[in-house]
Scaffold this motif. Structure first.
Motif, PDB file in Angstrom:
ATOM      1  N   UNK A 678      -5.059  -7.954 -10.430  1.00 26.38           N
ATOM      2  CA  UNK A 678      -3.724  -8.509 -10.157  1.00 26.38           C
ATOM      3  C   UNK A 678      -3.605  -8.698  -8.658  1.00 26.38           C
ATOM      4  N   UNK A 679      -2.861  -9.732  -8.233  1.00 31.66           N
ATOM      5  CA  UNK A 679      -2.797 -10.098  -6.816  1.00 31.66           C
ATOM      6  C   UNK A 679      -1.375  -9.993  -6.288  1.00 31.66           C
ATOM      7  N   UNK A 680      -1.263  -9.332  -5.133  1.00 31.78           N
ATOM      8  CA  UNK A 680      -0.015  -9.350  -4.366  1.00 31.78           C
ATOM      9  C   UNK A 680      -0.192 -10.400  -3.281  1.00 31.78           C
ATOM     10  N   UNK A 681       0.435 -11.558  -3.448  1.00 32.51           N
ATOM     11  CA  UNK A 681       0.280 -12.639  -2.478  1.00 32.51           C
ATOM     12  C   UNK A 681       1.041 -12.298  -1.196  1.00 32.51           C
ATOM     13  N   UNK A 682       0.339 -12.412  -0.058  1.00 36.11           N
ATOM     14  CA  UNK A 682       0.974 -12.112   1.227  1.00 36.11           C
ATOM     15  C   UNK A 682       0.164 -12.755   2.332  1.00 36.11           C
ATOM     16  N   UNK A 683       0.841 -13.030   3.439  1.00 34.38           N
ATOM     17  CA  UNK A 683       0.188 -13.576   4.622  1.00 34.38           C
ATOM     18  C   UNK A 683      -0.169 -12.412   5.544  1.00 34.38           C
ATOM     19  N   UNK A 684      -1.453 -12.006   5.522  1.00 31.83           N
ATOM     20  CA  UNK A 684      -1.903 -10.866   6.329  1.00 31.83           C
ATOM     21  C   UNK A 684      -2.555 -11.413   7.590  1.00 31.83           C
ATOM     22  N   UNK A 685      -2.045 -11.083   8.768  1.00 37.94           N
ATOM     23  CA  UNK A 685      -2.616 -11.626  10.007  1.00 37.94           C
ATOM     24  C   UNK A 685      -4.106 -11.312  10.139  1.00 37.94           C
ATOM     25  N   UNK A 686      -4.825 -12.263  10.744  1.00 40.57           N
ATOM     26  CA  UNK A 686      -6.255 -12.099  10.974  1.00 40.57           C
ATOM     27  C   UNK A 686      -6.515 -11.947  12.474  1.00 40.57           C
ATOM     28  N   UNK A 687      -7.597 -11.239  12.809  1.00 45.63           N
ATOM     29  CA  UNK A 687      -8.004 -11.047  14.210  1.00 45.63           C
ATOM     30  C   UNK A 687      -6.869 -10.489  15.054  1.00 45.63           C
ATOM     31  N   UNK A 688      -6.054  -9.666  14.457  1.00 41.92           N
ATOM     32  CA  UNK A 688      -4.965  -8.998  15.169  1.00 41.92           C
ATOM     33  C   UNK A 688      -4.727  -7.659  14.489  1.00 41.92           C
ATOM     34  N   UNK A 689      -4.277  -6.683  15.265  1.00 39.48           N
ATOM     35  CA  UNK A 689      -4.031  -5.373  14.679  1.00 39.48           C
ATOM     36  C   UNK A 689      -2.761  -5.402  13.856  1.00 39.48           C
ATOM     37  N   UNK A 690      -2.875  -4.867  12.616  1.00 38.88           N
ATOM     38  CA  UNK A 690      -1.761  -4.898  11.688  1.00 38.88           C
ATOM     39  C   UNK A 690      -1.705  -3.566  10.936  1.00 38.88           C
ATOM     40  N   UNK A 691      -0.490  -3.077  10.703  1.00 40.90           N
ATOM     41  CA  UNK A 691      -0.298  -1.871   9.896  1.00 40.90           C
ATOM     42  C   UNK A 691      -0.115  -2.290   8.444  1.00 40.90           C
ATOM     43  N   UNK A 692      -0.921  -1.733   7.571  1.00 43.37           N
ATOM     44  CA  UNK A 692      -0.797  -2.027   6.140  1.00 43.37           C
ATOM     45  C   UNK A 692      -0.589  -0.713   5.397  1.00 43.37           C
ATOM     46  N   UNK A 693       0.117  -0.805   4.279  1.00 41.65           N
ATOM     47  CA  UNK A 693       0.294   0.348   3.403  1.00 41.65           C
ATOM     48  C   UNK A 693       0.226  -0.128   1.965  1.00 41.65           C
ATOM     49  N   UNK A 694      -0.400   0.657   1.125  1.00 34.52           N
ATOM     50  CA  UNK A 694      -0.444   0.411  -0.309  1.00 34.52           C
ATOM     51  C   UNK A 694       0.121   1.648  -0.980  1.00 34.52           C
ATOM     52  N   UNK A 695       1.039   1.458  -1.892  1.00 34.96           N
ATOM     53  CA  UNK A 695       1.785   2.566  -2.481  1.00 34.96           C
ATOM     54  C   UNK A 695       1.815   2.397  -3.994  1.00 34.96           C
ATOM     55  N   UNK A 696       1.449   3.461  -4.717  1.00 34.91           N
ATOM     56  CA  UNK A 696       1.470   3.411  -6.182  1.00 34.91           C
ATOM     57  C   UNK A 696       2.295   4.566  -6.734  1.00 34.91           C
ATOM     58  N   UNK A 697       3.148   4.256  -7.687  1.00 32.77           N
ATOM     59  CA  UNK A 697       3.875   5.308  -8.391  1.00 32.77           C
ATOM     60  C   UNK A 697       3.207   5.647  -9.725  1.00 32.77           C
ATOM     61  N   UNK A 698       2.044   5.088  -9.945  1.00 32.23           N
ATOM     62  CA  UNK A 698       1.308   5.318 -11.189  1.00 32.23           C
ATOM     63  C   UNK A 698       1.350   4.146 -12.128  1.00 32.23           C
ATOM     64  N   UNK A 699       2.336   3.269 -11.949  1.00 33.89           N
ATOM     65  CA  UNK A 699       2.430   2.086 -12.810  1.00 33.89           C
ATOM     66  C   UNK A 699       2.575   0.790 -12.015  1.00 33.89           C
ATOM     67  N   UNK A 700       2.936   0.898 -10.737  1.00 31.99           N
ATOM     68  CA  UNK A 700       3.133  -0.270  -9.878  1.00 31.99           C
ATOM     69  C   UNK A 700       2.487  -0.003  -8.525  1.00 31.99           C
ATOM     70  N   UNK A 701       1.811  -1.024  -7.997  1.00 28.00           N
ATOM     71  CA  UNK A 701       1.237  -0.936  -6.654  1.00 28.00           C
ATOM     72  C   UNK A 701       1.986  -1.906  -5.753  1.00 28.00           C
ATOM     73  N   UNK A 702       2.504  -1.387  -4.637  1.00 27.24           N
ATOM     74  CA  UNK A 702       3.237  -2.209  -3.670  1.00 27.24           C
ATOM     75  C   UNK A 702       2.429  -2.345  -2.389  1.00 27.24           C
ATOM     76  N   UNK A 703       2.542  -3.506  -1.738  1.00 25.54           N
ATOM     77  CA  UNK A 703       1.872  -3.771  -0.467  1.00 25.54           C
ATOM     78  C   UNK A 703       2.920  -3.913   0.632  1.00 25.54           C
ATOM     79  N   UNK A 704       2.688  -3.225   1.755  1.00 27.68           N
ATOM     80  CA  UNK A 704       3.529  -3.349   2.947  1.00 27.68           C
ATOM     81  C   UNK A 704       2.667  -3.880   4.091  1.00 27.68           C
ATOM     82  N   UNK A 705       3.180  -4.847   4.844  1.00 27.02           N
ATOM     83  CA  UNK A 705       2.502  -5.403   6.007  1.00 27.02           C
ATOM     84  C   UNK A 705       3.422  -5.233   7.204  1.00 27.02           C
ATOM     85  N   UNK A 706       2.961  -4.480   8.183  1.00 25.51           N
ATOM     86  CA  UNK A 706       3.769  -4.166   9.370  1.00 25.51           C
ATOM     87  C   UNK A 706       5.150  -3.631   8.991  1.00 25.51           C
TER      88      UNK A 706
END
Length: 759
Positions: A678-706
């Motif tokens: 399954x895909x979480x569509x997002x614009x993740x910066x390239x060639x630059x420092x970025x904070x990412x987080x992936x969070x799962x409650x056991x049934x859903x995975x969320x993506x955070x960018x900066x």
């Protein structure tokens, strides 16, 4: 893929064992129908030699009477007493019976109070008996493996006889497995099983030098080996990345918390004896010795001047005439090899054997002996040393002379030496002592120069498990087509688990990968006839049915947390982690350290680039091979936070089989588990420092960018903790056993939480 899933599943406690059943009144066993395995040869691992059944069944009650033959209860063997230096074995017959009763209750819920005598009215009887028909091969008058053979008769009662207490112990493992394989955990097929091994030394090697294993993880290996009727465990305690025996005689050589003191070894040794396993110390001489040579100042770049033991700077009087600098392997320092021109190196080695051999009861010791850097032959000082001695013609002569001298010491101690093959083939004037056993890790024991020697075959093909090099034992070849040695000088064979190139692999993770291939090896070691296609196809189901050994702990996953702090935290630091010796040249150092204290070997042959990061000091570019974390997956809830710099291709966190992965790229996050993505569509910066987080409650995975949530997908994917790969700049990485909230994700960017470590 299937093998990995089965292995990981089996690593969990009491997997495959029937749930403990409700105790019944201690009535007599009685006949029943349809519950027992029809033929033990299709249920027990390893496969028994012979079975004569009558289609009947015997059902045990919740409590059975286990009687020990009074006449032999205090004996270990009904035959001649073991020779000098023989291992102690599992104890007396009475000891074995009491241990079996505990294991029976643990594995099946059946209580079995032990009594002496009164065998006529007992439900289960054990006795020592060397009479006719006790072991295998009785029809021809021969008894291969007679000392470990047993006879299990199941009728109105269970009668287990063997010539030794070890044989009785193996018979109790078969009894437990038959009960576990039955539908109700109580029922046995009636008939007579006669069994014994084809192979004398049924070996495993566990590398605890490159990757430290907790004592309880080694205990798991011992218990499982006994359950599978294997009898020879080499603990590889000594290599370039660490020396694991902690003695007050050598303070600081082994790091406390990542080594074993004498009391710990004594406990493991006694456990091994109880399970019929010889615990064999594995050392290295004269190569693979980096911590020792640095501690005692006797490496190839050291001269003959005495210096106080301890790590750090030293002045040993090294000159181009008495040392060799720059002739090691390109990724390793000169300490990798002892200076074999220096008598202090030999003296130190002898002193260490005097200190550590008494820690172990087994009449064997592994001295290493292989992989001396070939470029040493070009060292002028060593060339002159060889030319000036009438005894030597090659560097191989010098190395074998060193090992022969240690072998004399081992022999005088009443033990027998083992070395890896390699140096013994490079000699001209100094042959290896004939009483040394050669462990052939590069072939099948048939090399002509090995003919006069006893051998143990443990070749990389098909017996190596090296996860970081994607090397796994070839289970089907081992079971079906590998030609088991018939040469009487081959004493045995088996499997190696190596920690080469791993980052912070836990012993429990390596053990979970070892369970199934070890069982396949054990099955073939005991009864060497090749297995049929159907037998191999059903092997996983058989292993599930008999489960892991009684007392086996397996994988312990971190408990879910609520404190918002990572259970593992990785920082960019060129300093090596605790418990790992820095044996490597600067171009092959990891530069990533687990704050939570996990130890591990440096990945080798990796080209890296360091990049300054404001506020972080420095970071490391990860190449396609990436980092190995070597830990079991964490089911949800979980979180992963990282500061990364993507460089085009996705970066992937994944398990070993690739069945679970988190793939982060320019277009977002792809979560894969059990073949579904399954895909979480997002614009993740390239060639630059970025904070990412992936969070799962056991049934859903969320993506955070900066710090901003980019989207989510429905997924039960666990957090894969095996490896991180792909081209990425990595400045920090934290792993959590809880689902972070949006505010916690943002706060982690502003101030990295202090970890609360879980090991």
């Amino acid at each position: 893929m299937f093998a990995v899933l089965v292995a990981l599943a089996l690593a969990l406690p009491v997997v495959g064992a029937p749930a403990p059943v409700r105790a019944e009144p201690p009535d007599r066993p009685h006949a029943t129908g349809g519950s027992a395995a029809a033929d033990p040869r299709s249920a027990v691992i390893p496969k028994p030699r012979s079975w004569s059944g009558d289609d009947g069944e015997l059902r045990l009650g919740g409590t059975v009477r286990l009687a020990v033959d009074r006449a032999t209860a205090r004996e270990r063997s009904a035959g001649p007493a073991p020779g000098a230096g023989a291992p102690a074995g599992p104890g007396t017959l009475h000891d074995v019976a009491r241990a079996a009763a505990r294991d029976l209750a643990d594995a099946t819920g059946v209580r079995a109070p032990v009594s002496l005598g009164g065998t006529r009215g007992a439900d289960v009887v054990v006795a020592l008996d060397r009479g006719p028909g006790t072991g295998p091969g009785t029809e021809s008058g021969e008894q291969p493996g007679a000392d470990e053979s047993y006879r299990l008769e199941i009728g109105r009662q269970v009668r287990l006889t063997a010539p030794t207490a070890t044989g009785v112990y193996y018979g109790t493992r078969t009894l437990i497995q038959l009960l576990r394989a039955s539908a109700d955990g109580r029922t046995l097929p009636t008939g007579t099983l006669v069994d014994g091994p084809d192979t004398e030394i049924r070996m495993n090697t566990v590398d605890v030098s490159r990757e430290y294993w907790e004592p309880r993880e080694i205990a798991d290996v011992i218990r499982q080996m006994g359950y599978l009727k294997q009898n020879f465990l080499v603990l590889h305690l000594d290599d370039a990345e660490g020396f694991r025996l902690d003695s007050p005689r050598y303070p600081g050589l082994a790091e406390p918390g990542y080594s074993y003191d004498r009391a710990t070894i004594r406990r493991l040794d006694r456990l091994a004896q109880r399970h019929g396993v010889q615990l064999v110390p594995g050392f290295e001489f004269p190569a693979h010795v980096s911590p020792k040579s640095a501690y005692f100042h006797v490496g190839m770049a050291d001269g003959p001047r005495d210096a106080e033991p301890g790590f750090g700077e030293r002045d040993t009087g090294a000159t181009p005439q008495n040392s060799c600098t720059g002739y090691s392997y390109s990724h390793l320092t000169d300490d990798f090899t002892f200076n074999v021109m220096n008598q202090r190196a030999l003296r130190v080695s002898q002193e260490m054997l005097d200190e550590f051999l008494p820690w172990f009861s087994a009449p064997w010791v592994h001295l290493g002996g292989d992989e001396i850097p070939p470029d040493l032959a070009d060292c002028p000082a060593l060339q002159a040393f060889v030319e000036e001695s009438p005894r030597y013609s090659t560097v191989g002569d010098v190395a074998i002379d060193f090992l022969n001298t240690l072998n004399e010491q081992v022999t005088q101690a009443g033990r027998r030496s083992i070395i890896y093959d390699g140096s013994e083939s490079d000699t001209v004037q100094v042959p290896l002592d004939r009483d040394v056993v050669i462990m052939d890790w590069t072939g099948d024991g048939t090399a002509p120069h090995m003919a006069p020697y006893d051998k143990i075959v443990a070749s990389g093909d098909p017996f190596y498990l090296v996860p970081a090099r994607d090397t796994r034992p070839d289970e089907e070849a081992i079971a079906r087509s590998w030609a088991a040695p018939t040469d009487p000088t081959v004493l045995g064979w088996g499997m190696h688990v190596w920690g080469d190139d791993l980052g912070w692999a836990q012993g429990q993770w390596l053990e979970s990968l070892s369970l199934r291939p070890r069982a396949v090896v054990a099955d073939r070691q005991w009864h060497t006839t090749p297995r049929t296609a159907d037998e191999f196809a059903s092997f996983g189901a058989r292993l599930d049915a008999v489960g892991a050994a009684p007392g086996y702990v397996g994988v312990r996953l971190p408990e879910p947390t609520r404190h918002g702090r990572p259970i593992h935290q990785y920082v960019m630091d060129p300093q090596f982690p605790p418990g790992t010796y820095d044996a490597h040249t600067p171009t092959s150092r990891r530069g990533l350290r687990d704050v939570c204290g996990l130890s591990g070997m440096t990945p080798l042959f990796v080209e890296t680039r360091t990049v300054e990061v404001p506020g972080e000091g420095w970071t490391k570019e990860v190449d396609a091979d990436g980092y190995w974390f070597g830990a079991p997956d964490v089911p949800g809830p979980w979180s992963l936070t990282a500061r990364v710099r993507l460089t085009g291709s996705p970066v992937v966190w994944e398990d070993l089989a690739g069945t679970t992965s988190l793939s982060l790229g320019a277009t977002g996050l792809v979560v894969t588990t059990a073949g579904e993505s399954a895909t979480v569509a997002a614009d993740v910066p390239q060639d630059a420092w970025v904070d990412v987080a992936m969070v799962s409650d056991g049934s859903t995975v969320r993506l955070f960018v900066d710090g901003e949530e980019a989207g989510s997908v429905d997924s039960t994917a666990p957090l894969p903790r095996t490896r991180l790969r792909g081209p990425v700049g990595l400045a920090q990485l934290d792993l959590y056993a809880e689902a972070l909230g949006a505010e916690q994700v943002q706060a982690a960017r502003e101030g990295r939480p202090e970890p609360r470590c879980a090991r």
